[in-house]
Design an enzyme around this catalytic site. Structure first.
Site, PDB file in Angstrom:
ATOM      1  N   ARG A 131       0.677   7.948  -7.460  1.00  0.00           N
ATOM      2  CA  ARG A 131      -0.415   7.066  -7.027  1.00  0.00           C
ATOM      3  C   ARG A 131      -1.747   7.419  -7.682  1.00  0.00           C
ATOM      4  O   ARG A 131      -2.739   6.745  -7.454  1.00  0.00           O
ATOM      5  CB  ARG A 131      -0.582   7.144  -5.496  1.00  0.00           C
ATOM      6  CG  ARG A 131       0.642   6.688  -4.748  1.00  0.00           C
ATOM      7  CD  ARG A 131       0.637   7.152  -3.304  1.00  0.00           C
ATOM      8  NE  ARG A 131      -0.279   6.435  -2.445  1.00  0.00           N
ATOM      9  CZ  ARG A 131      -0.042   5.229  -1.919  1.00  0.00           C
ATOM     10  NH1 ARG A 131       1.100   4.617  -2.181  1.00  0.00           N
ATOM     11  NH2 ARG A 131      -0.914   4.660  -1.120  1.00  0.00           N
ATOM     12  N   SER A 184      -2.865  13.769   7.848  1.00  0.00           N
ATOM     13  CA  SER A 184      -3.876  13.533   6.815  1.00  0.00           C
ATOM     14  C   SER A 184      -5.263  13.450   7.437  1.00  0.00           C
ATOM     15  O   SER A 184      -5.417  12.933   8.546  1.00  0.00           O
ATOM     16  CB  SER A 184      -3.557  12.217   6.101  1.00  0.00           C
ATOM     17  OG  SER A 184      -4.662  11.793   5.340  1.00  0.00           O
ATOM     18  N   THR A 191      -5.884  18.931  -0.867  1.00  0.00           N
ATOM     19  CA  THR A 191      -5.393  18.078  -1.955  1.00  0.00           C
ATOM     20  C   THR A 191      -6.406  18.030  -3.093  1.00  0.00           C
ATOM     21  O   THR A 191      -7.586  17.741  -2.877  1.00  0.00           O
ATOM     22  CB  THR A 191      -5.102  16.660  -1.414  1.00  0.00           C
ATOM     23  OG1 THR A 191      -4.088  16.781  -0.416  1.00  0.00           O
ATOM     24  CG2 THR A 191      -4.608  15.735  -2.518  1.00  0.00           C
ATOM     25  N   LYS A 223      -2.462  21.296  -2.853  1.00  0.00           N
ATOM     26  CA  LYS A 223      -1.522  20.197  -3.125  1.00  0.00           C
ATOM     27  C   LYS A 223      -2.015  19.319  -4.277  1.00  0.00           C
ATOM     28  O   LYS A 223      -3.167  18.873  -4.270  1.00  0.00           O
ATOM     29  CB  LYS A 223      -1.397  19.314  -1.872  1.00  0.00           C
ATOM     30  CG  LYS A 223      -0.598  18.031  -2.072  1.00  0.00           C
ATOM     31  CD  LYS A 223      -0.427  17.282  -0.755  1.00  0.00           C
ATOM     32  CE  LYS A 223       0.430  16.055  -0.869  1.00  0.00           C
ATOM     33  NZ  LYS A 223      -0.227  14.891  -1.437  1.00  0.00           N
ATOM     34  N   TYR A 260       0.848  -1.210   0.000  1.00  0.00           N
ATOM     35  CA  TYR A 260       0.000   0.000   0.000  1.00  0.00           C
ATOM     36  C   TYR A 260       0.878   1.253   0.000  1.00  0.00           C
ATOM     37  O   TYR A 260       0.603   2.229  -0.704  1.00  0.00           O
ATOM     38  CB  TYR A 260      -0.933  -0.028   1.224  1.00  0.00           C
ATOM     39  CG  TYR A 260      -1.572   1.305   1.541  1.00  0.00           C
ATOM     40  CD1 TYR A 260      -2.518   1.867   0.697  1.00  0.00           C
ATOM     41  CD2 TYR A 260      -1.200   2.014   2.694  1.00  0.00           C
ATOM     42  CE1 TYR A 260      -3.085   3.107   0.985  1.00  0.00           C
ATOM     43  CE2 TYR A 260      -1.768   3.247   2.991  1.00  0.00           C
ATOM     44  CZ  TYR A 260      -2.708   3.788   2.134  1.00  0.00           C
ATOM     45  OH  TYR A 260      -3.250   5.016   2.422  1.00  0.00           O
ATOM     46  N   HIS A 275       0.945  13.089  -6.362  1.00  0.00           N
ATOM     47  CA  HIS A 275       0.518  12.178  -5.295  1.00  0.00           C
ATOM     48  C   HIS A 275       1.483  10.988  -5.195  1.00  0.00           C
ATOM     49  O   HIS A 275       1.076   9.852  -4.929  1.00  0.00           O
ATOM     50  CB  HIS A 275      -0.906  11.682  -5.574  1.00  0.00           C
ATOM     51  CG  HIS A 275      -1.761  11.509  -4.349  1.00  0.00           C
ATOM     52  ND1 HIS A 275      -2.694  12.413  -3.954  1.00  0.00           N
ATOM     53  CD2 HIS A 275      -1.818  10.513  -3.430  1.00  0.00           C
ATOM     54  CE1 HIS A 275      -3.309  11.981  -2.866  1.00  0.00           C
ATOM     55  NE2 HIS A 275      -2.782  10.825  -2.515  1.00  0.00           N
ATOM     56  N   TYR A 281      -9.324  16.566   2.170  1.00  0.00           N
ATOM     57  CA  TYR A 281      -9.991  16.335   0.885  1.00  0.00           C
ATOM     58  C   TYR A 281     -11.397  16.894   1.050  1.00  0.00           C
ATOM     59  O   TYR A 281     -11.945  16.874   2.148  1.00  0.00           O
ATOM     60  CB  TYR A 281     -10.124  14.838   0.589  1.00  0.00           C
ATOM     61  CG  TYR A 281      -8.836  14.092   0.343  1.00  0.00           C
ATOM     62  CD1 TYR A 281      -8.065  14.348  -0.780  1.00  0.00           C
ATOM     63  CD2 TYR A 281      -8.420  13.085   1.215  1.00  0.00           C
ATOM     64  CE1 TYR A 281      -6.903  13.622  -1.023  1.00  0.00           C
ATOM     65  CE2 TYR A 281      -7.266  12.353   0.967  1.00  0.00           C
ATOM     66  CZ  TYR A 281      -6.510  12.634  -0.147  1.00  0.00           C
ATOM     67  OH  TYR A 281      -5.374  11.919  -0.389  1.00  0.00           O
ATOM     68  N   ARG A 320      -4.621   1.451  -8.183  1.00  0.00           N
ATOM     69  CA  ARG A 320      -3.389   0.913  -7.586  1.00  0.00           C
ATOM     70  C   ARG A 320      -3.459  -0.613  -7.617  1.00  0.00           C
ATOM     71  O   ARG A 320      -4.066  -1.228  -6.744  1.00  0.00           O
ATOM     72  CB  ARG A 320      -3.216   1.456  -6.188  1.00  0.00           C
ATOM     73  CG  ARG A 320      -3.221   2.981  -6.247  1.00  0.00           C
ATOM     74  CD  ARG A 320      -2.974   3.658  -4.963  1.00  0.00           C
ATOM     75  NE  ARG A 320      -3.366   5.065  -5.089  1.00  0.00           N
ATOM     76  CZ  ARG A 320      -3.813   5.813  -4.099  1.00  0.00           C
ATOM     77  NH1 ARG A 320      -3.899   5.308  -2.888  1.00  0.00           N
ATOM     78  NH2 ARG A 320      -4.160   7.068  -4.309  1.00  0.00           N
ATOM     79  N   GLN A 334      -4.152  18.222   6.355  1.00  0.00           N
ATOM     80  CA  GLN A 334      -4.514  17.988   4.949  1.00  0.00           C
ATOM     81  C   GLN A 334      -5.950  17.515   4.835  1.00  0.00           C
ATOM     82  O   GLN A 334      -6.392  16.591   5.517  1.00  0.00           O
ATOM     83  CB  GLN A 334      -3.569  16.958   4.322  1.00  0.00           C
ATOM     84  CG  GLN A 334      -3.919  16.617   2.869  1.00  0.00           C
ATOM     85  CD  GLN A 334      -4.787  15.390   2.748  1.00  0.00           C
ATOM     86  OE1 GLN A 334      -4.593  14.429   3.489  1.00  0.00           O
ATOM     87  NE2 GLN A 334      -5.750  15.400   1.830  1.00  0.00           N
TER      88      GLN A 334
HETATM   89  C1  FNR Z   1       0.041   9.394   0.280  1.00  0.00           C
HETATM   90  N1  FNR Z   1      -0.254  10.688  -0.148  1.00  0.00           N
HETATM   91  C2  FNR Z   1      -1.326  11.354   0.383  1.00  0.00           C
HETATM   92  N2  FNR Z   1      -1.587  12.640   0.029  1.00  0.00           N
HETATM   93  C3  FNR Z   1      -2.608  13.318   0.567  1.00  0.00           C
HETATM   94  O1  FNR Z   1      -2.803  14.485   0.230  1.00  0.00           O
HETATM   95  N3  FNR Z   1      -3.403  12.723   1.511  1.00  0.00           N
HETATM   96  C4  FNR Z   1      -3.223  11.442   1.907  1.00  0.00           C
HETATM   97  O2  FNR Z   1      -3.946  10.943   2.769  1.00  0.00           O
HETATM   98  C5  FNR Z   1      -2.171  10.709   1.311  1.00  0.00           C
HETATM   99  N4  FNR Z   1      -1.961   9.409   1.642  1.00  0.00           N
HETATM  100  C6  FNR Z   1      -0.848   8.742   1.165  1.00  0.00           C
HETATM  101  C7  FNR Z   1      -0.590   7.446   1.591  1.00  0.00           C
HETATM  102  C8  FNR Z   1       0.570   6.815   1.181  1.00  0.00           C
HETATM  103  C9  FNR Z   1       0.864   5.436   1.690  1.00  0.00           C
HETATM  104  C10 FNR Z   1       1.467   7.478   0.315  1.00  0.00           C
HETATM  105  C11 FNR Z   1       2.755   6.823  -0.113  1.00  0.00           C
HETATM  106  C12 FNR Z   1       1.196   8.749  -0.128  1.00  0.00           C
HETATM  107  C13 FNR Z   1       0.670  11.389  -1.059  1.00  0.00           C
HETATM  108  C14 FNR Z   1       1.776  12.077  -0.249  1.00  0.00           C
HETATM  109  O3  FNR Z   1       1.267  13.140   0.497  1.00  0.00           O
HETATM  110  C15 FNR Z   1       2.873  12.636  -1.176  1.00  0.00           C
HETATM  111  O4  FNR Z   1       2.297  13.440  -2.169  1.00  0.00           O
HETATM  112  C16 FNR Z   1       3.714  11.550  -1.829  1.00  0.00           C
HETATM  113  O5  FNR Z   1       3.923  10.471  -0.953  1.00  0.00           O
HETATM  114  C17 FNR Z   1       5.068  12.140  -2.243  1.00  0.00           C
HETATM  115  O6  FNR Z   1       5.852  11.203  -2.897  1.00  0.00           O
HETATM  116  P1  FNR Z   1       6.979  10.318  -2.164  1.00  0.00           P
HETATM  117  O7  FNR Z   1       7.760  11.227  -1.241  1.00  0.00           O
HETATM  118  O8  FNR Z   1       6.273   9.231  -1.460  1.00  0.00           O
HETATM  119  O9  FNR Z   1       7.786   9.834  -3.330  1.00  0.00           O
END
Ligand code: FNR
Length: 383
Positions: free
Chosen positions: A285, A111, A160, A258, A29, A282, A134, A169, A132
């Protein structure tokens, strides 16, 4: 491949240890991206396309990595990105991260879909955190969350915008991880049995496993399914810039948008009254096939960098990456997976050690680039 890691140092070291500690479905995940994971890979690979300039024979006896992020002083231009369900990766994960961020002196973003509530995070540290959000269909819930965030001492809201719908995913589907059927339950159980330390520390001692901010809306125990059902039912895909204007009118603190990559969108964020934007996909993702964040950063900083603060995230894995982003015009960067891997592997102490390494890498890098201050990093130092 089995490695022997006496003292983890790099993000990869912590990732390796996290993989050994977490049940497979949780590791995947975190680790995974959407579809073919091309954007996930590009986020990392594209940092290599930018080279730093080495400048010699300068007085670098006063290297200073401190800066200001959204009006908050910080020991370096780095913040912890919001990561949903962090408390499933380490016991009360958001609390540990908030404490580590306070120790180091950088912002922590919690989050909306964290395991710990705003109030629990607030009680854990004396430093203001970022929240953060949504957009939820039910605007009254949004208003009550903003009220709670304000009461909890939060001054910066990160909204976001790149999750109108959840990305595809595949790793979450592949092994039946998204599914409450008997087959997927047994699969999860079999993975948990292989990870007794996680099971004791997080699975049992880390309860409750509700989404702390939304306990009325998502039932415990939190599975990826409950989480996905919530996203499908409550996340509002009708949101447009008008809603950001509404958000601006009801939130008095700083507002960061974001998850945009294009200059037109960044300009819209300025017009809607945002204080900052985060250039982000993101972490690879959401929309797979979209360009890396670092490759999109220069155009966005050129377009709006004089009007608002510009941040980026995606693929930042060490202090040198941070220097590249700052030289390309960012005010700061965020890291997602690195902090989760660090707390999953070695708790708060692991994260603090990793953040110290980031800072040292930055300081050494700046000295070897011949600069003393973050403000001295500019595009001429990149080729
Ligand atoms: C996230 N990200 C994310 N972003 C957000 O705005 N709210 C969220 O709840 C989440 N949840 C989340 C879970 C997991 C497991 C991951 C890996 C990422 C995105 C996160 O804030 C961010 O944009 C990315 O993780 C940045 O990339 P790197 O540093 O993981 O490469």
């Amino acid at each position: 491949m089995t490695k022997s890691i006496i003292t983890p140092v790099t993000v990869d070291d912590y990732r390796y240890l996290a993989e050994k500690r977490l049940p497979r479905f949780l590791f995947d995940y975190i680790d995974g991206g959407s579809n073919d994971e091309t954007t996930l890979a590009a986020n990392r690979a594209d940092f290599r396309k930018f080279c730093l300039k080495q400048q010699v024979m300068r007085d670098v006896s006063h290297v200073d990595t401190t800066t200001s992020l959204c009006g908050q002083s910080a020991s370096m231009p780095l913040a912890l990105a919001p990561v949903g369900m962090a408390g499933m990766m380490a016991k009360r994960g958001e609390v540990q991260a908030a404490r580590s961020a306070e120790e180091i002196g950088i912002p922590f973003t919690t989050s909306i879909v964290g395991i710990c509530s705003l109030e629990e995070v607030s009680a854990a540290s004396n430093q203001a955190f970022w929240f953060q959000l949504y957009m939820l269909r039910d605007r009254d819930i949004v208003l009550s969350l903003l009220e709670r965030a304000h009461k909890a001492g939060c001054e910066t809201l990160v909204f976001t915008v790149d999750l109108a719908v959840a990305g595809m995913r595949h790793r979450d589907f592949r092994n039946g991880m998204l599914g409450e059927g008997i087959k997927s339950r047994l699969a999860k159980l079999s993975q948990i049995i292989l990870r007794p330390h996680w099971a004791m520390d997080v699975g049992i001692a880390g309860k409750p496993h509700a989404i702390g901010n939304l306990t009325d809306m998502i039932e415990e125990p939190v599975g990826l399914d409950a989480f996905k059902d919530f996203i499908d039912s409550q996340f509002d895909p009708t949101v447009t810039w008008k809603d950001i204007q509404w958000l601006r009118s009801v939130w008095n603190g700083k507002l960061i948008i974001k998850g945009l990559l294009e200059t037109d969108d960044a300009r819209q964020a300025v017009d809607a009254g945002a204080d900052g934007v985060i250039v982000s996909n993101h972490g690879g993702r959401q929309l797979d096939g979209v360009a890396s964040s670092i490759s999109k950063l220069p155009a966005v900083t050129a377009a709006v960098g004089n009007d608002i603060e510009v941040y980026m995230d995606g693929g930042v894995r060490n202090g040198i990456d941070v220097l590249k982003a700052i030289a390309l015009g960012a005010n700061g960067v965020l890291i997602g997976r690195p902090w989760i891997w660090a707390i999953a592997a070695q708790q708060q102490a692991g994260l603090t050690a990793l953040l110290n390494t980031f800072q040292k890498e930055m300081a050494v890098g700046m000295a070897l680039m011949g600069v003393n201050r973050i403000d001295d990093l500019h595009p001429d130092l990149i080729e």
